[in-house]
Structure formats: C-alpha cells, structure tokens
Design an enzyme around this catalytic site. Structure first.
Site, PDB file in Angstrom:
ATOM      1  N   GLU A  19       0.922  -1.234  -0.062  1.00  0.00           N
ATOM      2  CA  GLU A  19       0.004   0.120   0.017  1.00  0.00           C
ATOM      3  C   GLU A  19       0.846   1.314   0.066  1.00  0.00           C
ATOM      4  O   GLU A  19       2.084   1.184   0.487  1.00  0.00           O
ATOM      5  CB  GLU A  19      -0.737   0.190   1.210  1.00  0.00           C
ATOM      6  CG  GLU A  19      -2.005  -0.934   1.163  1.00  0.00           C
ATOM      7  CD  GLU A  19      -2.999  -0.856   2.358  1.00  0.00           C
ATOM      8  OE1 GLU A  19      -3.968  -1.112   2.246  1.00  0.00           O
ATOM      9  OE2 GLU A  19      -2.485  -0.442   3.347  1.00  0.00           O
ATOM     10  N   CYS A  30       3.747  -2.481  15.461  1.00  0.00           N
ATOM     11  CA  CYS A  30       3.604  -2.457  14.077  1.00  0.00           C
ATOM     12  C   CYS A  30       2.958  -3.685  13.401  1.00  0.00           C
ATOM     13  O   CYS A  30       3.682  -4.702  13.274  1.00  0.00           O
ATOM     14  CB  CYS A  30       5.020  -1.773  13.469  1.00  0.00           C
ATOM     15  SG  CYS A  30       4.909  -1.947  11.805  1.00  0.00           S
ATOM     16  N   CYS A  49       3.537   8.602   1.166  1.00  0.00           N
ATOM     17  CA  CYS A  49       4.178   7.508   2.184  1.00  0.00           C
ATOM     18  C   CYS A  49       4.468   6.192   1.298  1.00  0.00           C
ATOM     19  O   CYS A  49       3.259   5.551   0.958  1.00  0.00           O
ATOM     20  CB  CYS A  49       2.998   7.396   3.224  1.00  0.00           C
ATOM     21  SG  CYS A  49       3.823   6.320   4.423  1.00  0.00           S
ATOM     22  N   CYS A  53       8.316  -6.877   6.738  1.00  0.00           N
ATOM     23  CA  CYS A  53       9.417  -6.360   7.411  1.00  0.00           C
ATOM     24  C   CYS A  53       9.989  -7.387   8.335  1.00  0.00           C
ATOM     25  O   CYS A  53       9.250  -7.985   8.852  1.00  0.00           O
ATOM     26  CB  CYS A  53       9.109  -4.940   8.196  1.00  0.00           C
ATOM     27  SG  CYS A  53      10.412  -4.351   8.840  1.00  0.00           S
ATOM     28  N   CYS A  87      -0.862   5.844  10.438  1.00  0.00           N
ATOM     29  CA  CYS A  87       0.376   5.258  11.019  1.00  0.00           C
ATOM     30  C   CYS A  87       0.129   4.306  12.049  1.00  0.00           C
ATOM     31  O   CYS A  87      -0.663   4.435  12.982  1.00  0.00           O
ATOM     32  CB  CYS A  87       1.221   6.160  11.309  1.00  0.00           C
ATOM     33  SG  CYS A  87       3.000   5.644  11.904  1.00  0.00           S
ATOM     34  N   CYS A 116       8.783  -4.925  15.015  1.00  0.00           N
ATOM     35  CA  CYS A 116       8.620  -4.052  16.077  1.00  0.00           C
ATOM     36  C   CYS A 116       7.296  -4.278  16.697  1.00  0.00           C
ATOM     37  O   CYS A 116       6.323  -4.653  15.931  1.00  0.00           O
ATOM     38  CB  CYS A 116       8.677  -2.348  15.637  1.00  0.00           C
ATOM     39  SG  CYS A 116      10.096  -1.856  14.969  1.00  0.00           S
TER      40      CYS A 116
HETATM   41  S1  SF4 Z   1       8.021  -0.056  12.293  1.00  0.00           S
HETATM   42 FE1  SF4 Z   1       7.134  -2.063  11.157  1.00  0.00          FE
HETATM   43  S2  SF4 Z   1       7.939  -1.501   9.188  1.00  0.00           S
HETATM   44 FE2  SF4 Z   1       9.140   0.085  10.252  1.00  0.00          FE
HETATM   45  S3  SF4 Z   1      10.901  -1.332  10.794  1.00  0.00           S
HETATM   46 FE3  SF4 Z   1       9.443  -1.615  12.541  1.00  0.00          FE
HETATM   47  S4  SF4 Z   1       8.341  -3.530  11.997  1.00  0.00           S
HETATM   48 FE4  SF4 Z   1       9.465  -2.577  10.141  1.00  0.00          FE
END
Ligand code: SF4
Length: 358
Positions: A102, A129, A115, A122, A343, A126
C-alpha cells in the site's frame, strides 16, 4: 536480524521503469538501437509518465512496436483506492507475483506527501507495528518503489510535493534499490521531486546511517525512535538489541556533523502505558536536546495489536512537558483513520487474507 538487502525477489516482467539510462542502454543494445534512445525512453516513462510505447512519439514506429512486443512499462495493478473524509487517499497495489503493498497520499494545505513502501513485510518485528507481525516477504525493486509515486501522480488531482519511506518495510534494509528509486524520483529528467523533499525513515540500521552520510546522499533522514532508553527500546523494537540506542545516537551525531545545515527528524509513537509517561517525555527531551532536531509525536492508532493512544487529558500533560523542549515538536494529528490509513493502522483485506502495514 536477516540481511534482507541480498534477498530481493525480482519480478520476472522486464520493464524500463526504475532503471537508469545506462541500464536501459544495455537493455536496448541487442536491438541495435543508438544509445540516445535510452534517454528518450527513460524520460517518457519517468518524466512524462507514459503508459504505452505508442505515446513515445519521437521513437520510430518500428521501434515502438518492438518495445511493445518485448517489454512492459507499468507493473503494479491498482487493486483498491480508498478516500478518507479528511482527504487522505490509500492505494492498494497488486505486484506481479500477486503480493500486495500500500501507499498513502496525505494532503495538507501546503504539501501533499506520498508515504511509500520499500519491502513486502518487514524483518524487524517492532511490537506496535502490524507490518512487523507479517515478517519479511521480499524487497521491492526500484521500479516498484518509483511506480507507486508515478501511478498516484496520474490518479490524484493533488500535486505531489513530498515523499517519505514510511510505508511497509525498512528502507535501509533495501538500501540500494531505495536510493536508486530516490535518484529517479529527484532527477530533473525523472519525476523532478526535490531531493530535500524525500525522507528516508529508519528504525535504526546504524551501518546504513553511516553509509548514507559518507555517500553524501542529498535526501533527508528521519529516525523512528519510539523509546528514549535502551531497555524500553529493546522491549518494543528488537533492532535495538543489535544496534543499541547509544550507537544509534552516535551515528545520528555523525550524520549531523556532516550535514551542517539540517535538522534531523525523530518520530516517536505514543503508546499509552508503555512509553508515554511524563518521565519518558523528560528523558526524551534530555536525549534529543544536544542534537539539532525536530520531534514528531504520533499518538498510536487502533491496529488490533493491543496498544492505544494516550487519552486526551494525558496528552495535554505530555504537551505541557514536551513543549518546554528547546527544539521544535509537533504532535501529529491522526489522518485517514476512517480508511485505516493512519500510521500503525494500515490494514488491507485481500481475498480473506489480511495484510497489515505500519
Ligand atoms: S515499524 Fe514496522 S515496518 Fe518499520 S521497521 Fe518496525 S516492523 Fe518494520
């Protein structure tokens, strides 16, 4: 942490999009075409946003026919577009290998920011996230990164002024392709977006901050900080185990010594009860005060991961404390919440499978 830089899964379709003029010249060589044709094709695709070879009116018809038979231009299929009541636009793209990513266009009075994503998934995991919960699937090619902006430029009525790598993925773990895409985005013969308006946002891949600095990349740097002490950062951002906070801050100081004029941006997502106490805010001020910086505080959005934003009365107390900092601070308004484009909240349902983005 996986070194995802070497793990690209290049789509099979051969396209000129996202390629340098030199590379296009190599691709044209077997056709016996003169070198200057590469520059013409590069400009048609990246500057004039041509969708077909037929639009390239300064190429002979026979060459246009050959290119049409052998190559393609656009590779992303638009799967869905959603518009928020606040003007935010969310685009879902299907990639040639049927993965989805996206991009989000955030419209404001003086600027319109796209963005963009740099990876599918990923590897950094995190806690807050949703993308991190997917794991790493593959890197995007430079063409797929550029094409998100090209397609949106054609679809939206808003002129695009800014780009941020804050969609899906960690751009510094797909460094070469993200940099190559940014060169094309900022090239006057390409999309001609000022390099100063393109921001790489990293969660703290320290060696790449040094590389970015040593290469004197003209793009801006932002750090997704989210915690001002090592134990808390380790808890919510596993990358902090590999690159501790003191090393991250040292690399930022190195960057700032090389970039005398600029401020570096720190992003800090406010997770209620986790990193938003007034003591956390005071620690944040003392960590950042020695650095020429600005700070964006981002109240967390609902994203099914169990985190919540500070309630309004606590946000007021945060504001009182943080506004005493001697660097600029903004508390970001949530944008696009009604279309889950904010976000930490982006979520896309595709054939019963749910894909999340940060
Ligand atoms: S916030 Fe999400 S996309 Fe960004 S580095 Fe951390 S896990 Fe990866």
């Amino acid at each position: 942490m996986i070194d995802t830089e070497k793990l690209a899964t290049e789509p099979k379709a051969d396209t000129f999009l996202g390629k340098t003029v030199l590379r296009i010249e190599e691709m044209l060589r077997p056709l016996g075409e003169p070198g200057y044709r590469a520059g013409q094709i590069y400009k048609w695709i990246h500057h004039f946003n041509a969708d077909t070879f037929d639009e390239m009116t300064n190429l002979p018809q026979s060459l246009r026919d050959t290119l049409h038979a052998r190559f393609q231009i656009k590779t992303l299929q638009r799967a869905q577009v959603e518009m928020s009541a606040d003007g935010t636009e969310k685009y879902l793209w299907r990639l040639p290998d049927n993965r989805h990513i996206e991009s989000v266009l955030i419209t404001e009075a003086r600027r319109n920011t796209v963005c963009i994503s740099s990876q599918v998934g990923c590897s950094l995991g995190c806690e807050f996230c949703a993308t991190g919960q997917m794991g790493f699937i593959r890197n995007l090619t430079s063409g797929e990164i550029v094409e998100q902006v090209l397609q949106i430029r054609k679809l939206t009525k808003h002129p695009i002024t800014n780009i941020v790598f804050m969609g899906m993925g960690e751009p510094f773990l797909n460094y070469h392709r993200a940099v190559q895409a940014s060169r094309i985005l900022s090239d006057p013969e390409g999309l001609a977006i000022s390099a100063k308006k393109i921001t790489f946002s990293t969660s703290g891949v320290v060696p790449k901050i040094y590389q970015f600095t040593d290469e004197a990349q003209p793009f801006k740097l932002a750090i997704s900080l989210h915690a001002a002490n090592q134990p808390l950062r380790e808890r919510i951002m596993p990358i902090a185990r590999k690159f501790p906070l003191n090393q991250l801050m040292e690399s930022v100081r190195y960057y700032m010594r090389a970039k005398r004029q600029n401020r570096v941006t720190f992003e800090y997502i406010l997770l209620h009860g986790i990193n938003d106490s007034l003591a956390n805010m005071k620690q944040l001020i003392s960590l950042l005060s020695p650095i020429r910086c600005k700070l964006n505080l981002i109240p967390c959005n609902q994203n099914n991961l169990g985190f919540s934003a500070p309630p309004p009365e606590h946000l007021d107390k945060i504001r009182e404390v943080i506004m005493k900092a001697d660097f600029p601070v903004t508390i970001r308004k949530n944008r696009g919440e009604d279309i889950t484009a904010a976000c930490g909240q982006l979520a896309v349902e595709v054939s019963e499978k749910v894909i999340f983005m940060k």
